[in-house]
Scaffold this motif. Structure first.
Motif, short mmCIF file in Angstrom:
data_model
loop_
_atom_site.label_atom_id
_atom_site.label_comp_id
_atom_site.label_asym_id
_atom_site.label_seq_id
_atom_site.Cartn_x
_atom_site.Cartn_y
_atom_site.Cartn_z
N LYS A 60 0.66 -1.17 -0.04
CA LYS A 60 0.01 -0.06 0.10
C LYS A 60 0.84 1.11 0.06
O LYS A 60 1.95 1.12 0.63
CB LYS A 60 -0.78 -0.19 1.24
N LYS A 102 1.84 9.05 -8.57
CA LYS A 102 0.66 8.06 -8.63
C LYS A 102 0.66 7.06 -9.94
O LYS A 102 0.43 6.15 -9.96
CB LYS A 102 -0.60 9.16 -8.79
N ASN A 103 1.06 7.88 -11.18
CA ASN A 103 1.08 7.15 -12.33
C ASN A 103 2.37 5.71 -12.13
O ASN A 103 2.07 4.64 -12.88
CB ASN A 103 1.68 8.08 -13.48
N GLN A 106 1.07 3.08 -10.09
CA GLN A 106 -0.23 2.34 -10.90
C GLN A 106 0.74 1.43 -12.11
O GLN A 106 0.18 0.28 -12.05
CB GLN A 106 -0.97 3.35 -11.54
N ASP A 110 1.29 -1.81 -9.73
CA ASP A 110 -0.03 -2.22 -9.46
C ASP A 110 -0.60 -1.73 -8.28
O ASP A 110 -1.48 -2.35 -7.42
CB ASP A 110 -0.25 -3.47 -10.11
N GLU A 112 -2.45 1.42 -6.10
CA GLU A 112 -3.30 3.12 -6.12
C GLU A 112 -2.42 3.85 -4.98
O GLU A 112 -2.34 3.25 -3.86
CB GLU A 112 -4.75 2.67 -5.98
N SER A 114 -3.04 6.46 -2.75
CA SER A 114 -3.99 7.21 -2.20
C SER A 114 -3.58 8.34 -1.42
O SER A 114 -2.49 8.34 -0.81
CB SER A 114 -4.91 6.32 -1.23
#
Length: 155
Positions: A60, A102-103, A106, A110, A112, A114
């Motif tokens: 995370k 963020k990109n 992702q 893989d 996110e 937050s």
């Protein structure tokens, strides 16, 4: 920030909690942080000057803005013998780095990224007390017509 099409994306002057500042880099294999004091003792008194977070151990990631810089928290799961979880905290990112991070998170991991909101106001306009094993917050709502306020209990 240095960005290369085939190389890592990196930021300089990024602090690792309890250590000195260094270079934070995102690669396809994971994340690497390298102290600017490479080869010397860092602020925590240790001689380890790099930290590697393999791609498959990132669980995370959260982004927080505090003051004039961005802070990145990464939850890591390590599976060596027994499984353990810990958090690595990096600070000193430019606020504009959020979209890039963020990109990257992702696309490469893989995950996110937050946003995590915090407040440093330190104000509390109510009464808190301990009732048995519960912490009870009583929030005072003031209306124009009722200067004494009304108490509502939130659990």
């Amino acid at each position: 920030m240095a960005t290369g099409d085939s190389g890592p994306t990196s930021w300089k002057h990024i602090g690792l909690h309890s250590h000195s500042v260094g270079t934070f880099a995102c690669t396809e294999g994971g994340i690497q942080w390298k102290s600017a004091l490479y080869g010397r003792e860092d602020a925590a008194g240790g001689s380890v000057s790099t930290r590697n977070i393999p791609k498959n151990s990132i669980e995370k990631a959260e982004w927080t803005i505090f003051g004039k810089s961005g802070h990145l928290r990464i939850q890591v799961t390590v599976k060596e013998g027994k499984t353990s979880q810990h958090e690595m905290r990096f600070d000193g990112f430019p606020i504009a780095a959020y979209e890039t991070l963020k990109n990257i998170f992702q696309e490469l991991y893989d995950i996110e990224l937050s946003k995590h909101s915090i407040s440093a106001a330190g104000t509390q306009y109510g009464i808190s007390k301990i009732s048995g094993k519960k912490l009870v917050f009583q929030h005072c709502i003031l209306e124009d017509a009722d200067e004494e306020g009304e108490v509502s209990i939130l659990f």
